[in-house]
Scaffold this motif. Structure first.
Motif, mmCIF file in Angstrom:
data_model
loop_
_atom_site.group_PDB
_atom_site.id
_atom_site.type_symbol
_atom_site.label_atom_id
_atom_site.label_comp_id
_atom_site.label_asym_id
_atom_site.label_seq_id
_atom_site.Cartn_x
_atom_site.Cartn_y
_atom_site.Cartn_z
ATOM 1 N N GLU A 149 33.070 91.121 22.053
ATOM 2 C CA GLU A 149 33.139 90.646 20.667
ATOM 3 C C GLU A 149 31.771 90.712 19.993
ATOM 4 O OE1 GLU A 149 34.893 86.910 19.564
ATOM 5 O OE2 GLU A 149 36.881 87.594 20.187
ATOM 6 N N ARG A 169 32.110 89.408 14.599
ATOM 7 C CA ARG A 169 32.741 89.428 15.921
ATOM 8 C C ARG A 169 33.639 90.644 15.947
ATOM 9 N NH1 ARG A 169 34.330 83.020 16.915
ATOM 10 N NH2 ARG A 169 32.189 82.271 16.664
ATOM 11 N N GLU A 227 36.397 91.748 16.801
ATOM 12 C CA GLU A 227 37.725 91.291 17.216
ATOM 13 C C GLU A 227 38.549 92.472 17.734
ATOM 14 O OE1 GLU A 227 38.851 88.152 17.052
ATOM 15 O OE2 GLU A 227 37.370 87.143 15.788
ATOM 16 N N ARG A 255 41.594 87.047 9.881
ATOM 17 C CA ARG A 255 40.905 87.455 11.116
ATOM 18 C C ARG A 255 40.210 88.776 10.838
ATOM 19 N NH1 ARG A 255 40.580 85.862 15.939
ATOM 20 N NH2 ARG A 255 42.378 84.500 15.742
HETATM 21 MG MG MG Z 1 37.897 84.038 18.345
#
Ligand code: MG
Ligand code: ATP
Ligand code: MG
Ligand code: MG
Length: 439
Positions: A92, A140, A142, A151
Motif C-alpha cells: 500500500e 495508499r 489500494e 476509496r
Molecule cells: Mg485501508
C-alpha cells in the motif's frame, strides 16, 4: 457567484464506471474528476464542500485541545526503518527513489514524522499533554480503489497524534478525541456510531472505528440500535474534565457495537432481538491508543518528576474528509440529485433567473443576490441563457439547501418562489422577507 462565470462541468449521462450513487452524483454534479485510477481532481464546487467538511473537523479538533501543524507528504524511508514499519507496511506504500537513489515515500500516515518532531524538542513531563494534528493528502496504493473518493489512492486525511506521560493521561487524550469525533460527525449531519475495532498494522490495544450505516458500506458491522438515539455531547463540554469525558465515553460504549473483526456472536446474542442491528457501514474515522509502539523504538522520551526518562504514550486519530464528502452524499440524496446538509453546502442558495435578458427579472435577481450576500448567505446565481427545466435540474442535482426562483410572472405579483431542496416545499414570498425565511 454567477454560474456563467463559474466552472461547473455537470454531466447529463450517468458515468458507466460509477457503481454507487455517491460516485455517480459526485461526477454528475461536477464535484470531482478522475485523473488516474483512484486519483481525483476536486473541481470548484467539490472543493467548497471539502473545505467545509475540513472546517467542521478543525473546529472540533481545536475545541478538544488539539493543535494544528502541517507535515510533509513526502517522507524519508529511514524514518520508517527506525519504527520498523518500512518493510512491514507492504504494497500500500508508494515507494519512490530520488535522483540520488535515496528511498523516499509518499506518506500513507504520519506516526513516524510526528514522533520525530516531538522527540526533537519535548523533554519533560511538564510539557505534556500534547496533541498535534494536520489535514493533508495521503497516498495508499489500494488494491481496489473504487467508489470514487470513498476509496481512492490519493485522499485527504485529518490525522491527530497525542503524547502523554502515562497511560491514564493517554486515556484522557483518547477520550477527548472520542468526544470530538461524536461532535464532528453530528455537525456534518451524520449519525456515526463508535464501534470496537481491530488496530491493524498500526497496533495497540484500544481502538474505535466511527461508522456510518449505509447499504453500500464496505464494512460489516454489528450494533445495538440504541446508539441511533444517543445524545451528542454539547459544545460547552469541558474537555479538561477527566471524569466527565470518561462518563460520556462510558455511555457511548455501554452497548454492543463492533466491526466484523471484533464481532463476538455470543455477546451480540444478548442484545434484545428488536435492537440487534447487523448492517453494512462506512468507516469515516478511526482512533487508536498504541502506548509506546513508536516512542520506544524512536526514542521519544520525557523525564518524569523523578528525573527518569520514559517513552511517551501515544495515540493516533484519523478522519477521512474526502471519504466523508462521498458518505454525506450516500446518506443524503434523492432521484434529483444531492441534498447537502446546511453545514457543508457549497453555497446556501441557488438563485434561478427564469428569464435572462428581461430587464426587470435581471434587476430583481441582482438585488436579491446582493441582499442575500449582505446577510452572509452564499449564492450561486444561475444567470445562464438556458430553459427553466434545465436550471431546475441543475439546482436539484447540485443540491444547494435553498432555491430562489425569480420570473416575470411572480414579480408582477411582487413574489418570488422559495424552495427547500430537502423536503421540496415551495412557498411564494415577497423579496423583502427572503432572508428571514431562510435564516
Ligand atoms: Mg485501508
Ligand atoms: P479502510 O478500512 O477503509 O481501508 P483504514 O482502516 O485503512 O480504512 P485508517 O488507517 O484508519 O484507514 O485511516 C483513517 C481514516 O482515513 C479512515 O477512517 C478513512 O476515513 C480514511 N481513509 C482511509 N483509507 C482511505 C481511502 N483509501 N480513501 C479515502 N479515505 C480513506
Ligand atoms: Mg479500516
Ligand atoms: Mg481504520
Amino acid at each position: 457567484m454567477r454560474l456563467s462565470r463559474y466552472f461547473l462541468p455537470t454531466l447529463r449521462e450517468t458515468p458507466k464506471e460509477a457503481e454507487i450513487v455517491s460516485h455517480r452524483l459526485m461526477l454528475r454534479a461536477g464535484l470531482i474528476r478522475q485523473e488516474a485510477a483512484g486519483i481525483y481532481a476536486w473541481l470548484p464546487l467539490g472543493l467548497r464542500v471539502l473545505n467545509k467538511v475540513c472546517a467542521v473537523i478543525r473546529e472540533e479538533q481545536d475545541r478538544a485541545g488539539a493543535v494544528e501543524l502541517l507535515m510533509p507528504t513526502v517522507q524519508s524511508a529511514d524514518l520508517w526503518r527506525e519504527s520498523g514499519r518500512y518493510d512491514a507496511y507492504g504494497k500500500e506504500m508508494l515507494r519512490i527513489k530520488d535522483r540520488h537513489d535515496r528511498e523516499i515515500l509518499y506518506g500513507p500516515t504520519a506516526e513516524e514524522v510526528v514522533t520525530e518532531i516531538f522527540r526533537a524538542s519535548v523533554r519533560s513531563y511538564k510539557d505534556l499533554p500534547k496533541n498535534l494534528y494536520q489535514i493533508s493528502w495521503k497516498f495508499r496504493d489500494e488494491v481496489r480503489p473504487r467508489f470514487g473518493t470513498m476509496r481512492s489512492r490519493e485522499f485527504l486525511m485529518k490525522d491527530a497524534y497525542s503524547f502523554d506521560f502515562d497511560q491514564a493521561g493517554a486515556r484522557h487524550a483518547y477520550n477527548r478525541m472520542f468526544v470530538a469525533y461524536l461532535r464532528t460527525f453530528a455537525g456534518l449531519g451524520l449519525k456515526a456510531i463508535p464501534m470496537r475495532a481491530d488496530t491493524g498494522p498500526i497496533g495497540g490495544d484500544l481502538s474505535h472505528e466511527f461508522i456510518i450505516l449505509a447499504k453500500t458500506g464496505e464494512s460489516e458491522v454489528f450494533c445495538d440500535r440504541a446508539y441511533l438515539d444517543f445524545p451528542i455531547p454539547p459544545a460547552n463540554t469541558d474537555f479538561e474534565d477527566v471524569a466527565a469525558l470518561q462518563g460520556i465515553v462510558d455511555a457511548w460504549t455501554s452497548h454492543y457495537a463492533a466491526t466484523d473483526e471484533m464481532h463476538e456472536a455470543d455477546a451480540f446474542a444478548e442484545v434484545p432481538e428488536a435492537d440487534r442491528l447487523a448492517a453494512r457501514g462506512i468507516e469515516v474515522g478511526h482512533i487508536f491508543y498504541f502506548g509506546t509502539k513508536y516512542s520506544e523504538p524512536m526514542g521519544a522520551k520525557v523525564a518524569g518528576p523523578d528525573g527518569i526518562e520514559r517513552p511517551v504514550h501515544m495515540g493516533s486519530y484519523g478522519i477521512g474528509p474526502s471519504r466523508l464528502v462521498a458518505a454525506i452524499v450516500e446518506a443524503s440524496h434523492d432521484e434529483g440529485g444531492i441534498i447537502w446538509p446546511d453545514a457543508v453546502a457549497p453555497f446556501d442558495v441557488a438563485l434561478i433567473n427564469l428569464k435572462v435578458g428581461d430587464a426587470a427579472t435581471d434587476d430583481a435577481c441582482a438585488e436579491i443576490q446582493a441582499q442575500l450576500e449582505a446577510a452572509n448567505l452564499t449564492v450561486l446565481y444561475d444567470d445562464r441563457d438556458e430553459r427553466p427545466g434545465a436550471k431546475f435540474a441543475t439546482a436539484d442535482l447540485i443540491g444547494l439547501p435553498w432555491q430562489v426562483v425569480v420570473g416575470p410572472k411572480g414579480l408582477a405579483d411582487g413574489k418570488i418562489e422559495l424552495k427547500r431542496r430537502a423536503g421540496g416545499e415551495r412557498e411564494a414570498v415577497a423579496p423583502v422577507d427572503l432572508v428571514t425565511r431562510i435564516r
